[in-house]
Design a protein around this motif. Structure first.
Motif, PDB file in Angstrom:
ATOM      1  N   MET A   1      28.065  20.818  51.933  1.00 59.40           N
ATOM      2  CA  MET A   1      28.454  22.091  52.291  1.00 59.40           C
ATOM      3  C   MET A   1      29.408  22.556  51.338  1.00 59.40           C
ATOM      4  N   SER A   2      28.992  24.103  51.093  1.00 62.33           N
ATOM      5  CA  SER A   2      29.942  24.725  50.346  1.00 62.33           C
ATOM      6  C   SER A   2      30.233  26.006  50.563  1.00 62.33           C
ATOM      7  N   ILE A   3      31.223  26.756  50.119  1.00 60.36           N
ATOM      8  CA  ILE A   3      30.997  28.291  50.297  1.00 60.36           C
ATOM      9  C   ILE A   3      31.339  28.980  49.095  1.00 60.36           C
ATOM     10  N   THR A   4      30.772  30.001  48.979  1.00 62.03           N
ATOM     11  CA  THR A   4      30.717  30.796  47.721  1.00 62.03           C
ATOM     12  C   THR A   4      31.095  32.191  47.915  1.00 62.03           C
ATOM     13  N   PRO A   5      32.086  32.838  47.463  1.00 61.63           N
ATOM     14  CA  PRO A   5      32.439  34.191  47.814  1.00 61.63           C
ATOM     15  C   PRO A   5      31.342  35.242  47.043  1.00 61.63           C
ATOM     16  N   TYR A   6      31.134  36.424  48.017  1.00 65.37           N
ATOM     17  CA  TYR A   6      30.221  37.221  47.524  1.00 65.37           C
ATOM     18  C   TYR A   6      30.993  38.530  47.576  1.00 65.37           C
ATOM     19  N   ILE A   7      31.268  39.122  46.591  1.00 68.49           N
ATOM     20  CA  ILE A   7      32.195  40.277  46.856  1.00 68.49           C
ATOM     21  C   ILE A   7      31.465  41.633  46.248  1.00 68.49           C
ATOM     22  N   THR A   8      31.945  42.596  46.873  1.00 67.88           N
ATOM     23  CA  THR A   8      31.376  43.932  46.550  1.00 67.88           C
ATOM     24  C   THR A   8      32.313  44.939  45.705  1.00 67.88           C
ATOM     25  N   VAL A   9      31.965  45.709  44.626  1.00 63.81           N
ATOM     26  CA  VAL A   9      32.842  46.639  43.942  1.00 63.81           C
ATOM     27  C   VAL A   9      32.023  47.865  43.776  1.00 63.81           C
ATOM     28  N   ASN A  10      32.822  48.918  43.142  1.00 60.63           N
ATOM     29  CA  ASN A  10      32.208  50.190  43.091  1.00 60.63           C
ATOM     30  C   ASN A  10      31.552  50.317  41.709  1.00 60.63           C
ATOM     31  N   GLY A  24      37.511  34.906  31.685  1.00 56.64           N
ATOM     32  CA  GLY A  24      36.736  34.220  30.755  1.00 56.64           C
ATOM     33  C   GLY A  24      35.232  33.977  31.734  1.00 56.64           C
ATOM     34  N   ALA A  25      35.146  34.699  32.715  1.00 52.86           N
ATOM     35  CA  ALA A  25      33.647  34.539  33.362  1.00 52.86           C
ATOM     36  C   ALA A  25      32.531  34.912  32.493  1.00 52.86           C
ATOM     37  N   ARG A  26      31.663  34.022  32.946  1.00 52.78           N
ATOM     38  CA  ARG A  26      30.362  34.243  32.476  1.00 52.78           C
ATOM     39  C   ARG A  26      29.189  34.466  33.334  1.00 52.78           C
ATOM     40  N   GLU A  43      25.554  36.736  39.543  1.00 50.28           N
ATOM     41  CA  GLU A  43      26.501  35.789  39.768  1.00 50.28           C
ATOM     42  C   GLU A  43      27.308  35.226  38.566  1.00 50.28           C
ATOM     43  N   LEU A  44      28.689  35.171  38.708  1.00 50.31           N
ATOM     44  CA  LEU A  44      29.447  34.493  37.622  1.00 50.31           C
ATOM     45  C   LEU A  44      30.284  33.578  37.764  1.00 50.31           C
ATOM     46  N   THR A  45      30.597  32.858  36.741  1.00 49.66           N
ATOM     47  CA  THR A  45      31.301  31.455  36.708  1.00 49.66           C
ATOM     48  C   THR A  45      32.295  31.586  36.030  1.00 49.66           C
ATOM     49  N   ILE A  46      33.563  31.172  36.479  1.00 48.80           N
ATOM     50  CA  ILE A  46      34.754  30.892  35.665  1.00 48.80           C
ATOM     51  C   ILE A  46      35.143  29.384  35.629  1.00 48.80           C
ATOM     52  N   GLY A  47      35.343  28.893  34.482  1.00 53.02           N
ATOM     53  CA  GLY A  47      35.521  27.501  34.116  1.00 53.02           C
ATOM     54  C   GLY A  47      34.194  26.916  34.338  1.00 53.02           C
ATOM     55  N   ASP A  48      34.466  25.577  34.944  1.00 52.03           N
ATOM     56  CA  ASP A  48      33.197  24.585  35.138  1.00 52.03           C
ATOM     57  C   ASP A  48      32.422  25.137  36.077  1.00 52.03           C
ATOM     58  N   ASP A  49      32.950  25.335  37.239  1.00 49.43           N
ATOM     59  CA  ASP A  49      32.410  25.412  38.450  1.00 49.43           C
ATOM     60  C   ASP A  49      32.832  26.298  39.431  1.00 49.43           C
ATOM     61  N   ALA A  50      33.545  27.445  39.242  1.00 53.91           N
ATOM     62  CA  ALA A  50      34.344  28.328  40.199  1.00 53.91           C
ATOM     63  C   ALA A  50      33.188  29.494  40.079  1.00 53.91           C
ATOM     64  N   HIS A  77      40.856  32.527  46.181  1.00 57.16           N
ATOM     65  CA  HIS A  77      41.855  31.255  45.941  1.00 57.16           C
ATOM     66  C   HIS A  77      41.075  30.448  44.622  1.00 57.16           C
ATOM     67  N   VAL A  78      41.739  30.405  43.350  1.00 57.08           N
ATOM     68  CA  VAL A  78      41.118  29.801  42.168  1.00 57.08           C
ATOM     69  C   VAL A  78      42.167  28.639  41.902  1.00 57.08           C
ATOM     70  N   GLU A  79      41.604  27.246  41.624  1.00 59.53           N
ATOM     71  CA  GLU A  79      42.275  26.301  40.973  1.00 59.53           C
ATOM     72  C   GLU A  79      42.314  26.528  39.626  1.00 59.53           C
ATOM     73  N   THR A  80      43.431  26.297  38.902  1.00 54.73           N
ATOM     74  CA  THR A  80      43.297  26.375  37.660  1.00 54.73           C
ATOM     75  C   THR A  80      44.429  25.417  37.061  1.00 54.73           C
TER      76      THR A  80
END
Length: 130
Positions: A1-10, A24-26, A43-50, A77-80
């Motif tokens: 099981m995992s959780i992935t944030p889904y945010i909304t912006v204007n 550095g998101a891609r 969908e965006l990814t930061i680093g290897d798996d965020a 919350h992001v571990e870096t």
């Protein structure tokens, strides 16, 4: 099981660019553009798996960007391994720094708000070199 944030912006297009420049998101899943030009999903990814998902506001879907007149009810919350570098870069592109990087018993932490109203917490484990 995992959780992935889904945010909304204007403004999802501006947010994609901002997250690229700040963190550095891609883009890991190309934007789905709706008939009216708004982004319905990306969908965006930061680093290897965020990974996080994002969309523009849609009343019909019941999703809205954070209200700047209110406090956040959720933080990302992001571990870096480089809190100071992340915060310095985010600051250069307009992040509001709520808590400058500092050492705590749980590691080096910092808190910021992006220009789209989302609260981000960055944590660097105590055993990671500074």
């Amino acid at each position: 099981m995992s959780i992935t944030p889904y945010i909304t912006v204007n403004d999802a297009r501006a947010a994609i660019d901002w997250y690229r420049n700040a963190f550095g998101a891609r883009v890991s899943y190309e934007p789905i553009v709706m008939d009216d030009g708004r982004i319905g999903h990306v969908e965006l990814t930061i680093g290897d798996d965020a990974r996080f998902m994002m969309s523009d506001e849609f009343d019909s879907a019941g999703v809205a960007a954070p209200d700047p007149a209110r406090h956040n009810s959720v933080a990302l919350h992001v571990e870096t391994t480089a809190v100071d570098v992340v915060v310095r870069q985010a600051k250069t592109v307009g992040a509001q720094i709520d808590r400058e990087p500092e050492d705590t018993p749980n590691g080096r932490i910092a808190v910021l708000h992006d220009p789209f109203g989302h609260r981000w917490m960055f944590n660097q484990r105590p055993d990671d070199p500074k």
